[in-house]
Scaffold this motif. Structure first.
Motif, PDB file in Angstrom:
ATOM      1  N   ALA A 133       0.839  -1.202   0.000  1.00 14.39           N
ATOM      2  CA  ALA A 133       0.000   0.000   0.000  1.00 14.39           C
ATOM      3  C   ALA A 133       0.872   1.249   0.000  1.00 14.39           C
ATOM      4  CB  ALA A 133      -0.925  -0.012   1.215  1.00 14.39           C
ATOM      5  N   GLY A 134       1.959   1.222   0.782  1.00 15.89           N
ATOM      6  CA  GLY A 134       2.875   2.359   0.770  1.00 15.89           C
ATOM      7  C   GLY A 134       3.491   2.574  -0.594  1.00 15.89           C
ATOM      8  N   HIS A 135       3.853   1.501  -1.280  1.00 10.28           N
ATOM      9  CA  HIS A 135       4.427   1.651  -2.618  1.00 10.28           C
ATOM     10  C   HIS A 135       3.402   2.225  -3.591  1.00 10.28           C
ATOM     11  CE1 HIS A 135       6.807   0.736  -6.209  1.00 10.28           C
ATOM     12  NE2 HIS A 135       5.657   0.356  -6.746  1.00 10.28           N
ATOM     13  N   PHE A 136       2.157   1.789  -3.514  1.00  8.49           N
ATOM     14  CA  PHE A 136       1.154   2.292  -4.458  1.00  8.49           C
ATOM     15  C   PHE A 136       0.828   3.758  -4.206  1.00  8.49           C
ATOM     16  CE2 PHE A 136      -0.329  -2.328  -4.846  1.00  8.49           C
ATOM     17  CZ  PHE A 136       0.462  -2.531  -5.967  1.00  8.49           C
ATOM     18  N   LEU A 137       0.966   4.211  -2.934  1.00  6.07           N
ATOM     19  CA  LEU A 137       0.831   5.654  -2.695  1.00  6.07           C
ATOM     20  C   LEU A 137       1.970   6.409  -3.369  1.00  6.07           C
ATOM     21  CD1 LEU A 137      -0.211   5.733   1.084  1.00  6.07           C
ATOM     22  CD2 LEU A 137      -1.595   6.435  -0.875  1.00  6.07           C
ATOM     23  N   LEU A 138       3.161   5.842  -3.302  1.00  4.25           N
ATOM     24  CA  LEU A 138       4.310   6.457  -3.955  1.00  4.25           C
ATOM     25  C   LEU A 138       4.171   6.426  -5.473  1.00  4.25           C
ATOM     26  CD1 LEU A 138       7.168   7.623  -3.235  1.00  4.25           C
ATOM     27  CD2 LEU A 138       8.044   5.315  -3.602  1.00  4.25           C
ATOM     28  N   ALA A 139       3.416   5.448  -5.982  1.00  5.90           N
ATOM     29  CA  ALA A 139       3.314   5.258  -7.435  1.00  5.90           C
ATOM     30  C   ALA A 139       2.571   6.385  -8.130  1.00  5.90           C
ATOM     31  CB  ALA A 139       2.610   3.933  -7.729  1.00  5.90           C
ATOM     32  N   ARG A 140       1.892   7.235  -7.368  1.00  3.26           N
ATOM     33  CA  ARG A 140       1.192   8.356  -8.005  1.00  3.26           C
ATOM     34  C   ARG A 140       2.138   9.238  -8.793  1.00  3.26           C
ATOM     35  NH1 ARG A 140      -2.685  11.790  -4.339  1.00  3.26           N
ATOM     36  NH2 ARG A 140      -2.586  12.930  -6.321  1.00  3.26           N
ATOM     37  N   SER A 141       3.426   9.189  -8.471  1.00  2.00           N
ATOM     38  CA  SER A 141       4.391  10.051  -9.147  1.00  2.00           C
ATOM     39  C   SER A 141       4.743   9.562 -10.545  1.00  2.00           C
ATOM     40  CB  SER A 141       5.673  10.161  -8.306  1.00  2.00           C
ATOM     41  OG  SER A 141       5.391  10.691  -7.028  1.00  2.00           O
ATOM     42  N   CYS A 209       2.581  -2.995 -12.024  1.00  2.00           N
ATOM     43  CA  CYS A 209       1.187  -3.309 -11.713  1.00  2.00           C
ATOM     44  C   CYS A 209       0.220  -2.397 -12.459  1.00  2.00           C
ATOM     45  CB  CYS A 209       0.941  -3.203 -10.208  1.00  2.00           C
ATOM     46  SG  CYS A 209       1.683  -4.554  -9.255  1.00  2.00           S
ATOM     47  N   PHE A 210       0.668  -1.194 -12.813  1.00  6.77           N
ATOM     48  CA  PHE A 210      -0.172  -0.229 -13.531  1.00  6.77           C
ATOM     49  C   PHE A 210       0.651   0.371 -14.664  1.00  6.77           C
ATOM     50  CE2 PHE A 210      -1.484  -0.222  -9.079  1.00  6.77           C
ATOM     51  CZ  PHE A 210      -2.820  -0.557  -9.191  1.00  6.77           C
ATOM     52  N   PRO A 211      -0.005   0.839 -15.740  1.00  7.17           N
ATOM     53  CA  PRO A 211       0.734   1.485 -16.841  1.00  7.17           C
ATOM     54  C   PRO A 211       1.408   2.762 -16.359  1.00  7.17           C
ATOM     55  CG  PRO A 211      -1.623   1.768 -17.110  1.00  7.17           C
ATOM     56  CD  PRO A 211      -1.455   0.791 -16.003  1.00  7.17           C
ATOM     57  N   LEU A 212       2.629   2.979 -16.799  1.00 10.52           N
ATOM     58  CA  LEU A 212       3.421   4.109 -16.327  1.00 10.52           C
ATOM     59  C   LEU A 212       3.441   5.211 -17.362  1.00 10.52           C
ATOM     60  CD1 LEU A 212       6.442   2.057 -14.907  1.00 10.52           C
ATOM     61  CD2 LEU A 212       4.218   2.511 -13.866  1.00 10.52           C
ATOM     62  N   GLN A 213       3.863   6.381 -16.909  1.00  8.01           N
ATOM     63  CA  GLN A 213       3.993   7.521 -17.800  1.00  8.01           C
ATOM     64  C   GLN A 213       5.425   8.026 -17.787  1.00  8.01           C
ATOM     65  OE1 GLN A 213       1.583  10.771 -16.464  1.00  8.01           O
ATOM     66  NE2 GLN A 213       2.413  10.743 -14.372  1.00  8.01           N
ATOM     67  N   LYS A 214       5.854   8.498 -18.947  1.00  8.82           N
ATOM     68  CA  LYS A 214       7.182   9.072 -19.011  1.00  8.82           C
ATOM     69  C   LYS A 214       7.158  10.475 -18.420  1.00  8.82           C
ATOM     70  CE  LYS A 214       8.809   6.583 -23.101  1.00  8.82           C
ATOM     71  NZ  LYS A 214       9.313   6.719 -24.478  1.00  8.82           N
ATOM     72  N   PRO A 215       8.219  10.840 -17.718  1.00 12.23           N
ATOM     73  CA  PRO A 215       8.266  12.199 -17.161  1.00 12.23           C
ATOM     74  C   PRO A 215       8.312  13.228 -18.284  1.00 12.23           C
ATOM     75  CG  PRO A 215      10.402  11.121 -16.947  1.00 12.23           C
ATOM     76  CD  PRO A 215       9.441  10.077 -17.446  1.00 12.23           C
ATOM     77  N   THR A 216       7.614  14.311 -18.079  1.00  8.36           N
ATOM     78  CA  THR A 216       7.603  15.391 -19.079  1.00  8.36           C
ATOM     79  C   THR A 216       8.897  16.177 -19.064  1.00  8.36           C
ATOM     80  OG1 THR A 216       6.527  16.819 -17.452  1.00  8.36           O
ATOM     81  CG2 THR A 216       5.111  15.595 -18.981  1.00  8.36           C
ATOM     82  N   THR A 217       9.521  16.266 -17.908  1.00 11.86           N
ATOM     83  CA  THR A 217      10.808  16.954 -17.797  1.00 11.86           C
ATOM     84  C   THR A 217      11.795  16.054 -17.065  1.00 11.86           C
ATOM     85  OG1 THR A 217      10.158  18.009 -15.710  1.00 11.86           O
ATOM     86  CG2 THR A 217       9.687  19.218 -17.742  1.00 11.86           C
TER      87      THR A 217
END
Length: 558
Positions: A133-141, A209-217
């Motif tokens: 659960a702690g990791h998934f909270l961090l995953a918002r980034s 576990c979820f699709p990721l996004q590339k950083p914009t910067t």
């Protein structure tokens, strides 16, 4: 590193391949080191015995474990080129840290002290879910969206996380239980490496576990700075906790030594596995604190010039799970857990039951001697409780005698005077046990209304060959007689030792020369077969006629 695109996801969504070999090896080593630190923290919590130390150790361990695992999770993001430059958001990052610390705080007490697999498995699963659960909270980034879920990755992540937590917890339990038959065997580096490798795989599953996004910067300097800060904080926190563990171990050892002086003779240096035995007793103490577990054996105290034999109650514990337990270790744990008065009352009840049974079998003039702790005597209602127990069993005046170490009597000082006087009104005398084994104070013999002293085995050791010890024992006897105190010598094992004791003027003797401790059922048979004449016919020529057992103290006016 090449990434794999997701057709149904957003334009910038992707999944991450397994990290490069060099990064994986570095993270594997770091994860194995973190597992080792967490294991040491859990072990220290497990070896804390008194409730206050356990709460403090569990709290410190939980905070450190949560912070280190959180740092391990964040450091893992730097294994992947796609996530190396992700800027973490403050609120999700702090929420992730809080979730990991909280899950550790809830589960560490069970994981450190429980020896039941039925309790360890749910606690390990709960810890794994909390860390995820702690990791998934961090995953918002770095997660593109949470609408799509990789079910297989989720299932494998839960299984791997729970497996690591349960594997380490059960390994810790096995290490503690191994101390019952051999030396304590903590988890080795092979186990840490296995857990570290599993954590490496777990982290890769979690980021997918979820699709990721590339950083914009991207800002490489910020990523490297964050990595350096996390590593420094992690190692500094682990080093500080290790130093705290050493300091707390010394503090607890001094505390145990001080408490042991209140109950038994001064303790010798104990091997490291002794602490494991103590922690196992503490884990199972609620189950052990019942009259059925507290078996008593009785050793005779004979008077060679009177047909009197008294019996000292000696505690024996043989638990089905833990096996034979040291009474001294058990009583020390009771002291640290605040259960001393409870165990003393249970032992006294068992001893009085034995005396009642003997009286029904014709043993009318035998006294039962029981060792108790000072905290028990100083309880306001103890004398009233004990009087009710004696009256309920119909035991005659002078049936019970209590013994306390000289350390306990001296430490309690004037408070003990009133407690002993209250017991004298019940016909219960108090003996100073292990006299001469510690810091004996002659002034205490005159100040306290004790009934007598029991000379320690140290007086008897090499007594036949040591004129200085013979002279010392004779002077102790003369002093005790002048103060109207009864004298008993324990630890007599040979005929030569018995000869020397009698020549010192002592006739009240306890030791293997007469009998080892026996079960309460065997006492009447031994008592009936004992013949003082068989002993006095030996070629023993005491220099002074030993005094018989003194009568029970006269009742004090109410």
């Amino acid at each position: 590193m090449e990434s794999v695109s997701i057709s149904q996801g957003a334009a910038h969504a992707f999944v991450v391949a397994f990290p490069p070999l060099f990064h994986s090896l570095l993270y594997w080593g770091f994860a194995s080191l973190v597992v080792h630190v967490c294991q040491r923290l859990v072990e220290h919590t497990a070896f804390s015995l008194d409730p206050s130390s356990r709460r403090i150790s569990a709290s410190n361990a939980s905070l450190c474990i949560g912070c280190i695992v959180w740092a391990l999770d964040v450091v893992g993001l730097f294994m992947y080129d796609e996530l190396f430059h992700v800027d973490l958001e403050l609120v999700p990052a702090l929420g992730s840290l809080l979730a990991m610390v909280f899950s550790a705080r809830v589960t560490v007490p069970t994981l450190s002290t429980s020896t039941s697999v039925r309790n360890l498995l749910p606690a390990g699963l709960l810890l794994a879910l909390g860390m995820m659960a702690g990791h998934f909270l961090l995953a918002r980034s770095y997660v593109a969206h949470f609408a799509e879920v990789n079910v297989l990755a989720i299932v494998l992540s839960i299984a791997t996380a729970a497996g690591v937590a349960c594997y380490t917890a059960i390994g810790h339990r096995a290490g503690k239980m191994s101390a019952l038959t051999q030396r304590y065997a903590p988890q080795n580096w092979r186990d840490n490496l296995i857990s570290g490798g599993a954590i490496l795989v777990l982290h890769w599953l979690l980021v997918n576990c979820f699709p990721l996004q590339k950083p914009t910067t991207t800002n490489p300097d910020n990523g490297l700075a964050l990595l350096a800060v996390l590593l420094v904080i992690t190692f500094a926190l682990a080093l500080d906790q290790f130093r705290n563990i050493r300091s707390d171990q010394v503090r607890q050892q001094l505390q145990r030594l001080g408490l042991s002086l209140m109950r038994v003779a001064p303790a010798h240096q104990k091997p490291p596995e002794h602490d494991v035995h103590l922690s196992l007793i503490a884990d199972h103490l609620p189950r052990l604190l019942n009259r059925g577990s507290l078996t008593l054996h009785f050793q005779p105290i004979v008077n060679l010039h009177a047909p009197l034999v008294h019996y000292e109650a000696l505690l024996r514990l043989n638990d089905p799970l833990l096996g034979p337990l040291s009474p001294d270790a058990f009583l020390l744990v009771c002291e640290l857990q605040g259960k001393t008065s409870q165990v003393d009352r249970l032992v006294l009840a068992n001893a009085l039951d034995a005396a009642e049974s003997w009286m029904a079998q014709g043993m009318q003039h035998s006294k039962v001697c029981v060792n108790v702790a000072p905290v028990t005597l100083l309880e306001p209602d103890f004398a009233q409780w004990l009087g009710a127990k004696l009256q309920r069993r119909g035991l005659p005046w002078g049936t019970l005698q209590l013994e306390m170490t000289e350390h306990a009597i001296i430490a309690c000082g004037t408070r003990m005077v009133q407690a002993i006087n209250d017991l004298r009104t019940l016909g219960v005398g108090v003996f100073m046990d292990d006299f001469g084994a510690g810091y004996s104070s002659l002034g205490v013999l005159a100040d306290l209304p004790i009934s007598g002293i029991k000379c320690d085995r140290l007086f008897v050791r090499q007594l036949p060959q040591d004129p200085r010890r013979q002279s010392l024992l004779r002077h102790v006897v003369r002093l005790a007689r002048d103060l109207q105190l009864e004298v008993v010598v324990e630890g007599v094992e040979t005929e030569q030792e018995l000869q020397s004791v009698l020549e010192s003027g002592i006739g009240n003797v306890q030791g293997y020369f007469f009998s080892k401790a026996m079960s309460p059922e065997d006492v009447p048979l031994w008592h009936q077969a004992y013949r003082p004449a068989d002993i006095t016919e030996l070629p023993l020529r005491p220099a002074m006629a030993p005094a018989p057992f003194m009568a029970a103290p006269a009742p004090m006016p109410l």
